[in-house]
Structure formats: structure tokens, C-alpha cells
Design a protein around this motif. Structure first.
Motif, PDB file in Angstrom:
ATOM      1  N   GLU A 190       0.727  -1.844   0.015  1.00  0.00           N
ATOM      2  CA  GLU A 190      -0.054  -0.056   0.393  1.00  0.00           C
ATOM      3  C   GLU A 190       1.012   0.827  -0.233  1.00  0.00           C
ATOM      4  O   GLU A 190       1.658   1.493   0.626  1.00  0.00           O
ATOM      5  CB  GLU A 190      -0.963   0.195   1.128  1.00  0.00           C
ATOM      6  CG  GLU A 190      -1.906   1.663   1.215  1.00  0.00           C
ATOM      7  CD  GLU A 190      -2.674   1.308   2.243  1.00  0.00           C
ATOM      8  OE1 GLU A 190      -3.311   2.624   2.633  1.00  0.00           O
ATOM      9  OE2 GLU A 190      -3.578   0.154   3.007  1.00  0.00           O
ATOM     10  N   GLN A 191       0.666   2.431  -0.719  1.00  0.00           N
ATOM     11  CA  GLN A 191       1.529   3.018  -1.181  1.00  0.00           C
ATOM     12  C   GLN A 191       0.911   4.489  -0.228  1.00  0.00           C
ATOM     13  O   GLN A 191      -0.537   4.309   0.008  1.00  0.00           O
ATOM     14  CB  GLN A 191       1.387   4.001  -2.375  1.00  0.00           C
ATOM     15  CG  GLN A 191       2.242   2.361  -3.439  1.00  0.00           C
ATOM     16  CD  GLN A 191       3.725   2.618  -3.200  1.00  0.00           C
ATOM     17  OE1 GLN A 191       4.585   3.184  -2.208  1.00  0.00           O
ATOM     18  NE2 GLN A 191       3.915   1.569  -3.433  1.00  0.00           N
TER      19      GLN A 191
ATOM     20  N   VAL B 174      18.384   3.471 -14.830  1.00  0.00           N
ATOM     21  CA  VAL B 174      17.390   3.587 -13.965  1.00  0.00           C
ATOM     22  C   VAL B 174      15.596   4.055 -14.755  1.00  0.00           C
ATOM     23  O   VAL B 174      16.081   5.184 -15.071  1.00  0.00           O
ATOM     24  CB  VAL B 174      17.253   3.917 -12.778  1.00  0.00           C
ATOM     25  CG1 VAL B 174      16.532   3.760 -11.314  1.00  0.00           C
ATOM     26  CG2 VAL B 174      19.208   3.192 -11.678  1.00  0.00           C
ATOM     27  N   SER B 175      14.612   2.696 -13.815  1.00  0.00           N
ATOM     28  CA  SER B 175      13.127   4.020 -14.614  1.00  0.00           C
ATOM     29  C   SER B 175      12.908   4.144 -12.917  1.00  0.00           C
ATOM     30  O   SER B 175      12.346   3.678 -11.960  1.00  0.00           O
ATOM     31  CB  SER B 175      12.460   3.218 -14.984  1.00  0.00           C
ATOM     32  OG  SER B 175      10.908   3.736 -15.062  1.00  0.00           O
ATOM     33  N   GLU B 176      13.184   6.131 -12.850  1.00  0.00           N
ATOM     34  CA  GLU B 176      12.825   6.497 -11.526  1.00  0.00           C
ATOM     35  C   GLU B 176      11.593   6.768 -11.520  1.00  0.00           C
ATOM     36  O   GLU B 176      10.523   6.366 -12.233  1.00  0.00           O
ATOM     37  CB  GLU B 176      13.723   8.579 -11.839  1.00  0.00           C
ATOM     38  CG  GLU B 176      13.188   9.288 -12.160  1.00  0.00           C
ATOM     39  CD  GLU B 176      12.724   9.186 -13.394  1.00  0.00           C
ATOM     40  OE1 GLU B 176      12.018  10.033 -13.597  1.00  0.00           O
ATOM     41  OE2 GLU B 176      13.204   8.442 -14.438  1.00  0.00           O
ATOM     42  N   ILE B 177      10.878   6.943  -9.987  1.00  0.00           N
ATOM     43  CA  ILE B 177       9.867   7.306  -9.107  1.00  0.00           C
ATOM     44  C   ILE B 177       9.852   8.945  -9.913  1.00  0.00           C
ATOM     45  O   ILE B 177      10.177   9.427  -9.619  1.00  0.00           O
ATOM     46  CB  ILE B 177      10.327   7.083  -7.524  1.00  0.00           C
ATOM     47  CG1 ILE B 177      10.325   5.331  -7.618  1.00  0.00           C
ATOM     48  CG2 ILE B 177       8.441   7.835  -7.235  1.00  0.00           C
ATOM     49  CD1 ILE B 177      10.129   5.297  -6.371  1.00  0.00           C
ATOM     50  N   PRO B 178       8.711   9.137 -10.460  1.00  0.00           N
ATOM     51  CA  PRO B 178       8.320  10.110 -10.991  1.00  0.00           C
ATOM     52  C   PRO B 178       8.164  11.652 -10.289  1.00  0.00           C
ATOM     53  O   PRO B 178       8.012  11.152  -8.881  1.00  0.00           O
ATOM     54  CB  PRO B 178       6.808  10.188 -11.402  1.00  0.00           C
ATOM     55  CG  PRO B 178       6.811   9.336 -11.663  1.00  0.00           C
ATOM     56  CD  PRO B 178       7.762   8.300 -11.166  1.00  0.00           C
ATOM     57  N   SER B 179       8.852  12.692  -9.848  1.00  0.00           N
ATOM     58  CA  SER B 179       8.691  14.060  -8.893  1.00  0.00           C
ATOM     59  C   SER B 179       7.084  13.663  -8.970  1.00  0.00           C
ATOM     60  O   SER B 179       6.379  13.852  -9.687  1.00  0.00           O
ATOM     61  CB  SER B 179       9.372  14.952  -9.822  1.00  0.00           C
ATOM     62  OG  SER B 179       8.782  16.271  -8.937  1.00  0.00           O
TER      63      SER B 179
ATOM     64  N   GLU C 128       7.047   9.112   1.512  1.00  0.00           N
ATOM     65  CA  GLU C 128       7.966   7.738   1.193  1.00  0.00           C
ATOM     66  C   GLU C 128       6.541   6.908   0.518  1.00  0.00           C
ATOM     67  O   GLU C 128       6.678   6.173   0.613  1.00  0.00           O
ATOM     68  CB  GLU C 128       7.962   7.908   2.831  1.00  0.00           C
ATOM     69  CG  GLU C 128       8.655   9.457   3.031  1.00  0.00           C
ATOM     70  CD  GLU C 128       8.750   8.333   5.192  1.00  0.00           C
ATOM     71  OE1 GLU C 128       8.279   7.397   4.923  1.00  0.00           O
ATOM     72  OE2 GLU C 128       9.200   9.836   5.116  1.00  0.00           O
ATOM     73  N   TRP C 129       7.311   7.080  -0.958  1.00  0.00           N
ATOM     74  CA  TRP C 129       6.821   5.235  -1.217  1.00  0.00           C
ATOM     75  C   TRP C 129       7.408   3.686  -1.063  1.00  0.00           C
ATOM     76  O   TRP C 129       8.711   4.665  -0.694  1.00  0.00           O
ATOM     77  CB  TRP C 129       7.140   5.613  -3.464  1.00  0.00           C
ATOM     78  CG  TRP C 129       6.506   7.029  -3.862  1.00  0.00           C
ATOM     79  CD1 TRP C 129       7.504   8.602  -4.009  1.00  0.00           C
ATOM     80  CD2 TRP C 129       4.873   7.165  -4.081  1.00  0.00           C
ATOM     81  NE1 TRP C 129       6.328   9.253  -4.694  1.00  0.00           N
ATOM     82  CE2 TRP C 129       4.941   8.486  -4.941  1.00  0.00           C
ATOM     83  CE3 TRP C 129       4.697   6.513  -3.802  1.00  0.00           C
ATOM     84  CZ2 TRP C 129       4.058   8.596  -5.154  1.00  0.00           C
ATOM     85  CZ3 TRP C 129       2.945   6.814  -4.146  1.00  0.00           C
ATOM     86  CH2 TRP C 129       2.388   8.201  -5.411  1.00  0.00           C
TER      87      TRP C 129
END
Length: 455
Positions: A243-244, A273-278, A335-336
Motif C-alpha cells: 500500500e502506497q 534506472v526507471s526513476e520514481i516520478p517527481s 515516502e513511496w
């Protein structure tokens, strides 16, 4: 005669006034339904009907500009088609609006006809009532399945009860038999047999030690295999879906809205790396989308208030004030929870797979899965993301899983670079594997070399 002519003239004047009024009503007011389509296509990036977004709310704008600036529809036509030109002409009200909204440039729309603008203004004056939302097919299907599941659940309960009763009856029968055996052991007929019985484990082991050693060896092998199998699956979390902190449905964004994966994960194509989007990437759209209006798709157990609340979390994280349409500067980090995480000793480059191997991977996957084809290379590893409300790990991501892909994915030798670079290798494989036509898979060009994936 004069009276008749006078009456005739008055009648003509009345008819003329009526026709001119009708022409004004039907020719200038426009079509609100067509205006709604044009409004959504051209205006919603900066405007809403009932609230300020980038620009002011547009509901009742015709009456508002008449009251505030003493201008009419003709002025609005000029403003919409080319507001820069109108301001440059020295129009007082146009420049007042420009100053009022922090000199934010409005896009010009020379492509809109007078009728298009009339339709848009008709929509802002008298927007049509929203249509009743259609229930999502998935939800309907879920309801039907739920109705069918009820009798199935009842049947399962009955089977479980009958099974438990059968087990209880079997236990009673075993207890009765044991009681009979105890009574038989107490009889004089078995007294002689009791004297010849082995009375300790050491005596049993001494008598059957070969069998005992064999059993111990088998148990040791099984235990070793079990421990090894358990160790090999440490860190394999297929199906993991945490859960995010902010609920994000890929089914809504990538599936319903058809947003391309690389719009958000921009470095997946050209980076390792495929980053977490801003969160600012989210704000590219959600600066103007402040509430959830896709009533045709709602997940079971979730309503509009839930989705609206998640959008407010985006605003809180980025420090956006939707009322003032500006950033406050007070941000909150999100905090993903990471889902896919390669070990430090593994080298994996997204660009190498997404760019160089894109078509080869798609072709290989579709060949192996004819009933579950993919159209985007991302889905080969991450599964059909556009159908997931909550993202989960779709594959094992083990070394064996990667090697199997390298052994079965055929390299595109029609590519100009590959055709020239691997020319000698291609000729060699044609001779070595004449039946296959010298097909080259990734393992043949170094896809199984340790140094390619491990530092």
C-alpha cells in the motif's frame, strides 16, 4: 384602402422584428452541447466553469464581461481569437484582465470560427445537465459474480461440514478398534508373545540398522533439498503489492486515460534506472484536475470523496494552494514503498532493453504468449500495468528467469547495426544451425556472460 395598407405595413414590421429576434436567438446563442465538446478540447487546460484554475471561472462570462467592462460578445470573439492583438490595440478592459491575472499569457485560437465561439459561450451561459453515469462493466461483472458466488459459497460450506462429520465418525471408529486391541493384549493368549517383543529403541535399531541408516540418509537428503529450495527463493516476491502513501491507479492513468509510461518514467528509455516520478510531474495534469469526475469508473469500495482526497495529498506534498492557484513553498516528502529492487551486485540497464531490445522482446513475448500479447515492452517484465489498480511484482525476477529470456529472445539481425557488427557470427551460426536458419538469440551474442550482469 389607406387603413388596409397601414395594417399591412405594421404586420410586415412585426414579422420582420420576429424574424430578426429569432435569428438573434438561434443564430448567435449557439449550441451548448457542441460548445461543451469544444470547451473540453480547448479550454479545460486553464479554465473551469465554477472555479478559478489558471484563468478565471467561465460560467456566466458573457454577463460578467458586460457588467465589469461594458463589452459584448463581439469583444469576447476578439479576445478568444487573438487576445494579444486586442491588448496591443490599447483595449482598456483587455489590459485590465491581463494585469489582474499576473500577466499570464492566454493562448490564441485563430482556428475557432465565430460559430464555435458562440457554441462555447452558449455552454458557459447555460451548460447542459450532466448525463447519468453508466455503471462500469467491470463493476457490473463483479456484482454478477458476487450473486453467483453466494450459492457456490453455500455449497462449499455444506461440503466442509459433511467432511468434518465423516472425519469425526472415522476417529470414533479408530478409538473403538484401539479399545478392542487393548483388551486383546490383556488376554492370556498374548502373554507368550509379549515376552518375545523388543522392549527398547536400541534393540530395534540393532535389529534393523540398515533400514534405519537408509531412512536417515533419505531424510537428510530431503532436508538438504528443502533448505536449499528455501534459500533459493529468498528475496523472490512475485505478487508483492504494498500500500502506497498516495493511492495511484495505473488502470485509470495508463489504461483509461492512455497516458504513455514514459511520460512519467522518462528515464526508462534513455537511463539505467526507471526513476520514481517527481510530484511535479503529477502537477502537470493535477494543477487543473482538482477532483475526480470519471464516475463511469469507480473501484468497488471507493467513491468520489476517496479519489478527491488522494488528489489533495498531491497538493499537500507539492505545497499547492488550489484556491489561490499558487505554490506556498511548504512541501511534504512522499515516502513511496519500493516494489522492484535489484541487488547491488546485479547490473541492469533499462535503456538497453527499452531501446535496443524493444521490438525483439515484444516479438519473443508474443510468440511465447499468443493469447496474452503485449504492445509495450515494459509489460514483458512488469506485466499488464494498465490493468492494475495497485501495482504488483508480476514476475520472479530471478537469475534463471533472466537467463531463460536471453536464451529465447531472438536478436533482430535485419537491424543495420547488428547485421554489420555480427556479420561473421551470423555466417557461422547459419552453418552451425542450418535447420534454424542461423537464428541468433541474446545468449549467442554474450547474453550469458557473467560480466554482462555482475560487477
Amino acid at each position: 384602402m389607406i387603413s388596409w395598407r397601414k395594417h399591412y405595413r405594421q404586420t410586415l414590421i412585426a414579422i420582420g422584428l420576429l424574424l430578426s429576434t429569432s435569428a438573434s436567438i438561434y443564430g448567435q446563442d449557439g449550441d451548448p452541447k457542441n460548445g461543451e465538446k469544444l470547451f473540453k478540447a480547448n479550454c479545460t487546460a486553464c479554465h473551469a466553469l465554477d472555479k478559478q484554475v489558471v484563468g478565471p471561472p467561465l460560467k456566466g462570462v458573457v454577463e460578467r464581461v458586460k457588467t465589469e467592462g461594458g463589452v459584448d460578445k463581439d469583444w469576447l470573439h476578439k479576445w478568444i481569437k487573438n487576445n494579444k492583438e486586442l491588448r496591443a490595440s490599447g483595449d482598456k478592459y483587455a489590459n485590465e484582465i491581463f494585469e489582474k491575472f499576473n500577466k499570464t499569457e492566454m493562448q490564441v485560437f485563430p482556428n475557432l470560427t465565430d460559430k464555435d465561439i458562440d457554441d462555447i459561450l452558449a455552454y458557459t451561459t447555460n451548460p447542459p445537465a450532466p448525463e447519468e453515469p453508466k455503471k462500469d462493466a467491470t463493476v457490473q461483472a463483479g456484482t454478477t459474480d458476487g450473486a453467483q458466488a453466494a450459492p457456490q459459497s453455500s455449497t462449499t460450506t455444506n461440503v466442509v461440514i459433511i467432511s468434518l462429520l465423516a472425519i469425526a465418525a472415522l476417529l470414533v471408529w479408530i478409538l473403538l478398534k484401539l479399545r478392542q486391541l487393548v483388551k486383546l493384549g490383556q488376554s492370556e493368549d498374548l502373554a507368550g508373545l509379549n515376552e518375545t517383543r523388543v522392549k527398547s529403541f536400541s534393540e530395534i535399531y540393532a535389529k534393523y540398522h540398515y533400514v534405519g541408516k537408509g531412512l536417515i540418509a533419505i531424510l537428510a537428503l530431503l532436508a538438504t533439498y528443502g533448505i536449499w529450495n528455501w534459500i533459493m527463493w529468498i528475496g523472490v516476491y512475485k505478487g508483492y503489492k504494498p500500500e502506497q502513501p498516495i493511492y495511484f491507479s495505473h488502470k485509470i492513468h495508463a489504461g483509461e486515460q492512455k497516458i504513455n509510461c514514459q511520460l512519467c518514467h522518462s528515464s526508462a528509455k534513455y537511463g539505467k534506472v526507471s526513476e520514481i516520478p517527481s510530484m511535479n510531474v503529477c502537477m502537470n495534469c493535477h494543477r487543473t484536475i482538482s477532483e475526480y469526475n470519471a464516475q463511469h469508473y469507480m473501484e468497488p469500495g471507493k467513491d468520489k470523496a476517496f479519489y478527491d482526497g488522494e488528489i489533495q495529498k498531491i497538493y499537500a506534498a507539492t505545497g499547492w494552494d488550489p484556491a489561490k492557484q499558487q505554490y506556498t513553498g511548504k512541501t511534504q516528502p512522499v515516502e513511496w514503498t519500493r516494489i522492484h529492487n535489484m541487488p547491488d551486485f546485479v547490473y541492469f540497464n533499462h535503456a538497453q532493453h527499452v531501446v535496443a531490445g524493444e521490438q525483439a522482446i515484444i516479438n519473443s513475448f508474443n510468440k511465447k504468449n499468443p493469447d496474452n500479447k503485449i504492445d509495450v515492452v515494459c509489460k514483458a517484465c512488469h506485466g499488464k500495468i494498465d490493468t492494475m489498480n495497485v501495482v504488483q511484482m508480476a514476475n520472479d525476477f530471478t537469475m534463471g528467469w533472466c537467463i531463460e529470456c536471453h536464451r529465447t529472445t531472438e536478436v533482430d539481425m535485419n537491424n543495420g547495426y547488428n547485421k554489420e557488427y555480427f556479420k561473421n557470427l551470423h555466417d557461422k551460426l547459419k552453418k552451425q544451425y542450418p535447420k534454424d536458419g542461423g537464428k541468433i538469440t541474446v545468449d549467442a551474442i554474450g547474453g550469458l556472460e557473467c560480466g554482462k550482469c555482475h560487477y
